[in-house]
Design a protein around this motif. Structure first.
Motif, PDB file in Angstrom:
ATOM      1  N   LEU A 144      -3.430   0.981  -1.130  1.00 39.07           N
ATOM      2  CA  LEU A 144      -3.708   0.207  -2.286  1.00 39.07           C
ATOM      3  C   LEU A 144      -4.069  -1.345  -1.965  1.00 39.07           C
ATOM      4  O   LEU A 144      -3.585  -1.824  -0.994  1.00 39.07           O
ATOM      5  CB  LEU A 144      -2.458   0.543  -3.140  1.00 39.07           C
ATOM      6  CG  LEU A 144      -1.956   1.793  -3.605  1.00 39.07           C
ATOM      7  CD1 LEU A 144      -0.924   1.865  -4.360  1.00 39.07           C
ATOM      8  CD2 LEU A 144      -3.315   2.295  -4.537  1.00 39.07           C
ATOM      9  N   PRO A 145      -4.623  -1.884  -2.991  1.00 34.94           N
ATOM     10  CA  PRO A 145      -4.892  -3.595  -2.622  1.00 34.94           C
ATOM     11  C   PRO A 145      -3.569  -4.147  -2.702  1.00 34.94           C
ATOM     12  O   PRO A 145      -2.763  -4.047  -3.341  1.00 34.94           O
ATOM     13  CB  PRO A 145      -5.931  -3.908  -3.835  1.00 34.94           C
ATOM     14  CG  PRO A 145      -5.493  -2.947  -4.993  1.00 34.94           C
ATOM     15  CD  PRO A 145      -5.038  -1.746  -4.292  1.00 34.94           C
ATOM     16  N   HIS A 146      -3.794  -5.488  -1.835  1.00 31.43           N
ATOM     17  CA  HIS A 146      -2.823  -6.401  -1.929  1.00 31.43           C
ATOM     18  C   HIS A 146      -2.994  -7.318  -3.194  1.00 31.43           C
ATOM     19  O   HIS A 146      -3.349  -8.651  -2.765  1.00 31.43           O
ATOM     20  CB  HIS A 146      -2.687  -7.046  -0.550  1.00 31.43           C
ATOM     21  CG  HIS A 146      -2.175  -6.226   0.457  1.00 31.43           C
ATOM     22  ND1 HIS A 146      -1.873  -6.719   1.814  1.00 31.43           N
ATOM     23  CD2 HIS A 146      -1.928  -4.782   0.468  1.00 31.43           C
ATOM     24  CE1 HIS A 146      -1.638  -5.463   2.518  1.00 31.43           C
ATOM     25  NE2 HIS A 146      -1.661  -4.368   1.779  1.00 31.43           N
ATOM     26  N   ASP A 147      -2.662  -7.129  -4.346  1.00 32.05           N
ATOM     27  CA  ASP A 147      -3.092  -7.798  -5.500  1.00 32.05           C
ATOM     28  C   ASP A 147      -1.999  -8.350  -6.261  1.00 32.05           C
ATOM     29  O   ASP A 147      -2.042  -8.856  -7.315  1.00 32.05           O
ATOM     30  CB  ASP A 147      -3.868  -7.290  -6.427  1.00 32.05           C
ATOM     31  CG  ASP A 147      -3.753  -6.041  -6.796  1.00 32.05           C
ATOM     32  OD1 ASP A 147      -2.387  -5.649  -6.889  1.00 32.05           O
ATOM     33  OD2 ASP A 147      -4.576  -5.122  -7.531  1.00 32.05           O
ATOM     34  N   GLY A 148      -0.770  -7.816  -5.866  1.00 36.61           N
ATOM     35  CA  GLY A 148       0.370  -8.057  -6.814  1.00 36.61           C
ATOM     36  C   GLY A 148       0.801  -7.286  -7.991  1.00 36.61           C
ATOM     37  O   GLY A 148       1.796  -7.493  -8.604  1.00 36.61           O
ATOM     38  N   GLU A 149      -0.083  -6.355  -8.055  1.00 36.02           N
ATOM     39  CA  GLU A 149      -0.042  -5.701  -9.172  1.00 36.02           C
ATOM     40  C   GLU A 149       0.257  -4.079  -8.781  1.00 36.02           C
ATOM     41  O   GLU A 149       0.809  -3.071  -9.245  1.00 36.02           O
ATOM     42  CB  GLU A 149      -1.332  -5.756 -10.214  1.00 36.02           C
ATOM     43  CG  GLU A 149      -1.116  -7.089 -10.853  1.00 36.02           C
ATOM     44  CD  GLU A 149      -2.201  -7.257 -11.578  1.00 36.02           C
ATOM     45  OE1 GLU A 149      -3.289  -6.289 -11.901  1.00 36.02           O
ATOM     46  OE2 GLU A 149      -2.848  -8.430 -12.254  1.00 36.02           O
ATOM     47  N   ALA A 150      -0.584  -3.503  -7.905  1.00 29.19           N
ATOM     48  CA  ALA A 150      -0.528  -2.172  -7.591  1.00 29.19           C
ATOM     49  C   ALA A 150       0.565  -1.631  -6.969  1.00 29.19           C
ATOM     50  O   ALA A 150       1.261  -2.462  -6.067  1.00 29.19           O
ATOM     51  CB  ALA A 150      -2.144  -1.824  -6.361  1.00 29.19           C
ATOM     52  N   VAL A 151       1.229  -0.747  -7.106  1.00 27.78           N
ATOM     53  CA  VAL A 151       2.745  -0.418  -6.809  1.00 27.78           C
ATOM     54  C   VAL A 151       2.382   1.054  -6.010  1.00 27.78           C
ATOM     55  O   VAL A 151       1.826   2.070  -6.499  1.00 27.78           O
ATOM     56  CB  VAL A 151       3.499  -0.095  -7.956  1.00 27.78           C
ATOM     57  CG1 VAL A 151       4.727   0.452  -7.485  1.00 27.78           C
ATOM     58  CG2 VAL A 151       3.657  -1.299  -8.699  1.00 27.78           C
ATOM     59  N   GLY A 152       3.115   1.247  -4.735  1.00 28.36           N
ATOM     60  CA  GLY A 152       3.095   2.160  -3.870  1.00 28.36           C
ATOM     61  C   GLY A 152       4.053   2.253  -2.908  1.00 28.36           C
ATOM     62  O   GLY A 152       4.944   1.270  -2.991  1.00 28.36           O
ATOM     63  N   GLU A 153       3.934   3.254  -1.908  1.00 27.12           N
ATOM     64  CA  GLU A 153       5.066   3.396  -0.850  1.00 27.12           C
ATOM     65  C   GLU A 153       4.679   2.558  -0.009  1.00 27.12           C
ATOM     66  O   GLU A 153       3.638   2.168   0.469  1.00 27.12           O
ATOM     67  CB  GLU A 153       5.255   4.880  -0.460  1.00 27.12           C
ATOM     68  CG  GLU A 153       6.447   4.724   0.622  1.00 27.12           C
ATOM     69  CD  GLU A 153       6.649   6.107   1.320  1.00 27.12           C
ATOM     70  OE1 GLU A 153       7.508   6.406   2.015  1.00 27.12           O
ATOM     71  OE2 GLU A 153       5.343   6.712   1.461  1.00 27.12           O
TER      72      GLU A 153
END
Length: 400
Positions: free
Chosen positions: A234-243
């Motif tokens: 997932l992108p490092h955009d401060g919004e996408a949430v993942g493990e």
């Protein structure tokens, strides 16, 4: 020289200076394979069965260098290190090894990890660096507030990890006592140091505090990424949430005596079991453990975010949030609260405190007031135990 030990109250007492004076002045260092195991710790088992993690001589040396580095914990020869974290937890020898590498002094508090003996030790011995979980520093703060004659201002840096650090705790330490609490993140599997929350000095005060509330960005040598449910990065955009997944030269690649089918290790990456997001500056914000996240009506509720908000209420000493079964929504949050002495907040009052700070459907309907939240051997909230107590009907739950 007479080194006859003294026997007193069942204890054997040997004079330190006499003991070392009888030892040889040189040491024949063994010729070791740097890849061989130097130490081993077990994971705390907060969410599952404890697992053995081995550390090589090489990984330990590299980890110590990271702790001494400017973007790490900045351990130097003029420091006096107070090693509070038990040595069996998350390879807490890391701070000790860093002190040895830098030539810093070491203070060892033995088993006396309660607030009063710790504060007395800080006041008397003037350590400059210390590290422990937030619950320890919460107790230290409460003791100092009640006993203002003690001086803890020698502490230039308190590395705090194990669970998220409430911002109000960092603010009080810094503004009232001149002690900078720096949030760091790591695990037994990461030796433990992986990230440190040191915002760029060029940012304004508000933005710096926002970033200090995160788990920080990786120290040199550590790589991080977040991965979605489908295994996609997932992108490092401060919004996408993942493990959160991590790799590096001191990150373990396997557990002792256990086969892995990709559940924990994947193409060199350690699957941490932490859920969170990474922003464009590489600062990590952890929102939960995969086993602690509350799944309500198909949506996720972060127990960590609720805990941090509730811990910021002036009437609350400790707050832990777990997911409990719900017929309609699958799970709902249960807030377990320890109240400060002399305060009597109601569930409705605390719920109103959360209004506007989180989505309406995050607001807990179930509340429980206890004298103490169960903790693990290292001071983390024992959510496994809380869930068990709830399942056994041992918690007095109030619904509103």
């Amino acid at each position: 020289m007479d080194l006859t030990p003294l026997h007193r109250d069942g204890l054997t007492v040997v004079g330190y200076e006499e003991f070392i004076s009888a030892q040889p002045e040189t040491f024949d260092w063994p010729d070791l394979d740097e890849q061989s195991a130097a130490a081993m710790c077990y994971t705390s088992g907060t969410t599952g069965t404890p697992k053995g993690v081995a550390y090589s001589h090489r990984s330990t040396y590299l980890h110590s260098m990271a702790a001494c580095a400017a973007d790490g914990l900045r351990v130097g020869c003029d420091d006096r290190i107070l090693a509070i974290v038990p040595m069996f937890h998350a390879n807490a020898w890391g701070l000790v090894y860093a002190a040895l590498m830098a030539g810093a002094d070491l203070l060892m508090p033995d088993r006396f990890l309660q607030a009063e003996p710790l504060v007395r030790l800080i006041d008397a011995q003037k350590p400059t660096v210390a590290g422990a979980v937030p619950t320890i520093w919460n107790d230290v703060l409460n003791f100092v507030e009640a006993n203002p004659s003690y001086d803890i201002s020698s502490l230039g840096l308190v590395a705090c990890g194990g669970s998220a650090v409430p911002v109000h705790l960092m603010e009080i330490f810094e503004e009232k006592y001149g002690v900078q609490v720096v949030q760091a993140w790591g695990m037994t599997e990461t030796s433990p140091l992986a990230t440190v929350a040191r915002p760029p000095a060029s940012l304004d005060t508000q933005e710096r505090w926002r970033l200090r509330a995160t788990q920080g960005r990786p120290v040199p040598g550590v790589e991080l990424r977040i991965v979605g449910d489908a295994g996609n990065e997932l992108p490092h955009d401060g919004e996408a949430v993942g493990e959160l997944q991590v790799r590096g030269p001191w990150i373990t690649g396997s557990y002792i005596g256990e086969e892995d089918d990709g559940e924990k290790f994947q193409d060199g990456w350690l699957r941490t079991g932490d859920v969170g997001r990474i922003d464009e500056r590489s600062f990590v914000t952890l929102t939960d453990r995969t086993k602690d996240v509350i799944k309500s009506g198909g949506e996720w509720i972060s127990s960590v975010e609720l805990e941090l908000l509730l811990a910021g209420h002036p009437d609350v000493l400790e707050a832990s949030v777990i997911g409990v079964p719900d017929e309609k929504w699958q799970e709902r949050p249960l807030a377990v609260i320890v109240v400060r002495d002399g305060r009597e907040p109601t569930p409705a009052h605390l719920r109103d405190f959360l209004v506007g700070k989180v989505a309406k459907w995050w607001l807990p309907e179930r509340w429980c007031f206890v004298s103490e939240v169960p903790k693990t051997s290292v001071g983390k909230f024992d959510k496994k135990r809380l869930r068990s107590l709830h399942a056994e009907g041992e918690l007095a739950v109030v619904e509103i």
